[in-house]
Design a protein around this motif. Sequence first.
Motif, mmCIF file in Angstrom:
data_model
loop_
_atom_site.group_PDB
_atom_site.id
_atom_site.type_symbol
_atom_site.label_atom_id
_atom_site.label_comp_id
_atom_site.label_asym_id
_atom_site.label_seq_id
_atom_site.Cartn_x
_atom_site.Cartn_y
_atom_site.Cartn_z
ATOM 1 N N UNK A 242 0.841 -1.192 0.000
ATOM 2 C CA UNK A 242 0.000 0.000 0.000
ATOM 3 C C UNK A 242 0.876 1.241 0.000
ATOM 4 N N UNK A 243 0.557 2.188 -0.865
ATOM 5 C CA UNK A 243 1.304 3.437 -0.936
ATOM 6 C C UNK A 243 0.384 4.604 -1.211
ATOM 7 N N UNK A 244 0.925 5.798 -1.087
ATOM 8 C CA UNK A 244 0.208 7.047 -1.375
ATOM 9 C C UNK A 244 1.095 7.904 -2.257
ATOM 10 N N UNK A 245 0.473 8.737 -3.077
ATOM 11 C CA UNK A 245 1.261 9.687 -3.866
ATOM 12 C C UNK A 245 0.595 11.060 -3.835
ATOM 13 N N UNK A 246 1.376 12.062 -4.175
ATOM 14 C CA UNK A 246 0.919 13.450 -4.156
ATOM 15 C C UNK A 246 1.756 14.218 -5.162
ATOM 16 N N UNK A 247 1.215 15.303 -5.672
ATOM 17 C CA UNK A 247 1.974 16.205 -6.533
ATOM 18 C C UNK A 247 2.200 17.504 -5.778
ATOM 19 N N UNK A 248 3.473 17.878 -5.643
ATOM 20 C CA UNK A 248 3.826 19.122 -4.972
ATOM 21 C C UNK A 248 4.225 20.138 -6.032
ATOM 22 N N UNK A 249 3.734 21.352 -5.892
ATOM 23 C CA UNK A 249 4.018 22.415 -6.868
ATOM 24 C C UNK A 249 5.190 23.260 -6.406
ATOM 25 N N UNK A 250 6.228 23.329 -7.228
ATOM 26 C CA UNK A 250 7.400 24.158 -6.957
ATOM 27 C C UNK A 250 7.071 25.579 -7.407
ATOM 28 N N UNK A 251 6.746 26.440 -6.445
ATOM 29 C CA UNK A 251 6.311 27.809 -6.750
ATOM 30 C C UNK A 251 7.441 28.709 -7.233
ATOM 31 N N UNK A 252 8.674 28.214 -7.180
ATOM 32 C CA UNK A 252 9.794 29.011 -7.691
ATOM 33 C C UNK A 252 9.900 28.902 -9.213
ATOM 34 N N UNK A 253 9.119 28.016 -9.809
ATOM 35 C CA UNK A 253 9.138 27.814 -11.260
ATOM 36 C C UNK A 253 7.852 28.333 -11.887
ATOM 37 N N UNK A 254 7.902 28.785 -13.134
ATOM 38 C CA UNK A 254 6.684 29.243 -13.810
ATOM 39 C C UNK A 254 5.674 28.102 -13.957
ATOM 40 N N UNK A 255 4.390 28.445 -14.020
ATOM 41 C CA UNK A 255 3.325 27.442 -14.139
ATOM 42 C C UNK A 255 3.517 26.513 -15.320
ATOM 43 N N UNK A 256 4.034 27.021 -16.424
ATOM 44 C CA UNK A 256 4.166 26.197 -17.625
ATOM 45 C C UNK A 256 5.475 25.398 -17.675
ATOM 46 N N UNK A 257 6.306 25.492 -16.651
ATOM 47 C CA UNK A 257 7.548 24.730 -16.611
ATOM 48 C C UNK A 257 7.212 23.258 -16.347
ATOM 49 N N UNK A 258 7.721 22.331 -17.156
ATOM 50 C CA UNK A 258 7.401 20.910 -16.952
ATOM 51 C C UNK A 258 7.932 20.351 -15.634
ATOM 52 N N UNK A 259 8.849 21.064 -14.990
ATOM 53 C CA UNK A 259 9.374 20.613 -13.707
ATOM 54 C C UNK A 259 8.666 21.228 -12.502
ATOM 55 N N UNK A 260 7.628 22.024 -12.736
ATOM 56 C CA UNK A 260 6.938 22.702 -11.647
ATOM 57 C C UNK A 260 6.159 21.727 -10.761
ATOM 58 N N UNK A 261 5.619 20.661 -11.342
ATOM 59 C CA UNK A 261 4.924 19.648 -10.548
ATOM 60 C C UNK A 261 5.895 18.521 -10.221
ATOM 61 N N UNK A 262 6.044 18.258 -8.930
ATOM 62 C CA UNK A 262 6.970 17.242 -8.462
ATOM 63 C C UNK A 262 6.168 16.063 -7.924
ATOM 64 N N UNK A 263 6.270 14.894 -8.560
ATOM 65 C CA UNK A 263 5.573 13.722 -8.010
ATOM 66 C C UNK A 263 6.293 13.239 -6.749
ATOM 67 N N UNK A 264 5.543 12.995 -5.684
ATOM 68 C CA UNK A 264 6.111 12.496 -4.434
ATOM 69 C C UNK A 264 5.284 11.300 -3.990
ATOM 70 N N UNK A 265 5.882 10.436 -3.182
ATOM 71 C CA UNK A 265 5.145 9.257 -2.743
ATOM 72 C C UNK A 265 5.745 8.684 -1.477
ATOM 73 N N UNK A 266 4.950 7.911 -0.797
ATOM 74 C CA UNK A 266 5.450 7.085 0.288
ATOM 75 C C UNK A 266 5.164 5.657 -0.120
ATOM 76 N N UNK A 267 6.170 4.833 -0.053
ATOM 77 C CA UNK A 267 6.052 3.473 -0.552
ATOM 78 C C UNK A 267 5.120 2.639 0.312
#
Length: 148
Positions: free
Chosen positions: A88-113
């Motif tokens: 069982x795991x969970x995931x979340x997307x964290x938004x890096x506010x230091x990057x522009x909205x259209x930057x492909x690296x702005x959303x960071x996938x995170x998870x707990x295994x």
Amino acid sequence: MSSRSPVNRLVPFWAKDLKIGSKLVTPRAETVHEKPSFRTPFKSRRALIPVDAFYEWLATDQVSEKTGNRVKQPFALRPADGSTLALAGLYEFWRDKSLPDDDPNALVPTYTIIITTTATDAVGRIHDRMPMAIAPANPRLLQPLELS
């Protein structure tokens, strides 16, 4: 979608930075739905994490000269039949506010295994908790929940 590699620690969407992820390790099955950091992912962003084995550590009588702590012996635990476990795991997307909205690296996938539960007798000799393994015949566990 993000082109960044997933971060192996759950970081809530509301966190100011990724550092909080180091404090959010292995939620307990008994309370995961109550904790603010895990409540939203538990409701709608659950995952099955396939593994061949997981590790638990047993504290030995040996004391480390470097740290003064008891040395821990790792044990790789795997199904006797060699099958794959679905944890069982969970995931979340964290938004890096230091990057522009259209930057492909702005959303960071995170998870707990793993979500932990009380250990079975076999694992309990090593550690009192263990990852929650999910039976493959229970696909309902990935459906979003209605929590009150």
